[in-house]
Design a protein around this motif. Structure first.
Motif, short mmCIF file in Angstrom:
data_model
loop_
_atom_site.label_atom_id
_atom_site.label_comp_id
_atom_site.label_asym_id
_atom_site.label_seq_id
_atom_site.Cartn_x
_atom_site.Cartn_y
_atom_site.Cartn_z
N SER A 1 0.83 -1.21 0.00
CA SER A 1 0.00 0.00 0.00
C SER A 1 0.86 1.25 0.00
O SER A 1 0.54 2.24 -0.68
N CYS A 2 1.96 1.23 0.76
CA CYS A 2 2.85 2.40 0.79
C CYS A 2 3.45 2.68 -0.58
O CYS A 2 3.49 3.84 -1.02
N LEU A 3 3.91 1.64 -1.27
CA LEU A 3 4.45 1.85 -2.63
C LEU A 3 3.37 2.34 -3.57
O LEU A 3 3.62 3.18 -4.44
N SER A 4 2.16 1.82 -3.41
CA SER A 4 1.04 2.26 -4.23
C SER A 4 0.77 3.75 -4.01
O SER A 4 0.55 4.50 -4.96
N ALA B 1 2.34 -0.86 -6.89
CA ALA B 1 3.58 -1.26 -6.21
C ALA B 1 4.54 -1.92 -7.21
O ALA B 1 5.75 -1.62 -7.21
N LEU B 2 4.01 -2.79 -8.06
CA LEU B 2 4.86 -3.46 -9.06
C LEU B 2 5.44 -2.45 -10.04
O LEU B 2 6.61 -2.57 -10.43
N SER B 3 4.66 -1.47 -10.40
CA SER B 3 5.14 -0.42 -11.30
C SER B 3 6.32 0.32 -10.67
O SER B 3 7.35 0.56 -11.32
N THR B 4 6.18 0.65 -9.39
CA THR B 4 7.26 1.35 -8.68
C THR B 4 8.50 0.48 -8.58
O THR B 4 9.62 0.95 -8.82
N ALA C 1 13.98 -0.51 -10.91
CA ALA C 1 14.86 -1.63 -11.26
C ALA C 1 15.18 -2.51 -10.06
O ALA C 1 16.27 -3.06 -9.95
N ILE C 2 14.21 -2.66 -9.18
CA ILE C 2 14.38 -3.54 -8.02
C ILE C 2 13.98 -4.97 -8.39
O ILE C 2 14.62 -5.93 -7.97
N ILE C 3 12.94 -5.10 -9.20
CA ILE C 3 12.45 -6.41 -9.63
C ILE C 3 12.44 -6.43 -11.15
O ILE C 3 12.00 -5.47 -11.80
N ASP C 4 12.91 -7.53 -11.74
CA ASP C 4 12.98 -7.63 -13.20
C ASP C 4 11.63 -7.98 -13.82
O ASP C 4 10.66 -8.32 -13.13
#
Length: 166
Positions: free
Chosen positions: A7-10, A48-51, A56-59
């Motif tokens: 939620s925070c990343l969102s 969150a996935l977009s962030t 470049a944290i997750i490929d």
């Protein structure tokens, strides 16, 4: 304020895409309070996935796997990553992918159904059938404690335990 990591990343993603916000602190405060009232869903996960992808944290491969997983399982995998101390996870993509694989391997159809339908949709056996694979590794007191926190939190705890090789 105590909102979960997804939620925070969102919230940060939405703040960034909102253009001009006259009072960012108040906007974030209100968004965090709203987020604490409910579990993160598909929209929060997408933000969150977009962030995580833009940073470049997750490929791309891990992002695709997270998008194809049941929302609650993907949220748990990302939350487990975000709960780690900085520098503790060398490969964030592998970490979330392993958490997904562990969750999917350790769940039964009733847990998957519950995860897809939300926290209130617990079916058959209370939704705790996934604990069966841990019998013998976890004592009765720990099993009782896991049952007391609910299916979602129990899954998250066991994914974190498994990711640490315990």
């Amino acid at each position: 304020l105590g909102a979960d990591g997804v939620s925070c990343l969102s919230i940060l993603c939405r703040l960034r895409s909102n253009g001009e916000v006259r009072n960012p602190s108040a906007w974030v405060d209100k968004a965090a309070r709203t987020a604490m009232a409910k579990a993160p869903g598909a929209a929060e996960l997408e933000h969150a996935l977009s962030t995580l992808q833009q940073s470049a944290i997750i490929d791309d491969n891990a992002i695709e796997r997270l998008k194809n997983a049941p929302v609650e399982v993907a949220v748990s995998a990302v939350s487990a990553l975000l709960a780690q101390d900085a520098g503790q996870v060398r490969n964030a993509s592998a970490y979330v992918t392993r958490n997904l694989a562990n969750a999917q391997r350790g769940t039964t159809p009733s847990v998957t159904t519950m995860a897809a339908g939300g926290a209130g949709n617990i079916v058959g056996g209370g939704g705790f059938e996934f604990l069966d694979r841990w019998k013998g590794d976890i004592d009765d007191k720990a099993m009782a404690a896991l049952r007391s926190v609910g299916v979602k939190d129990a899954m998250e705890i066991l994914m974190e335990l498994d990711s640490k090789g315990a």
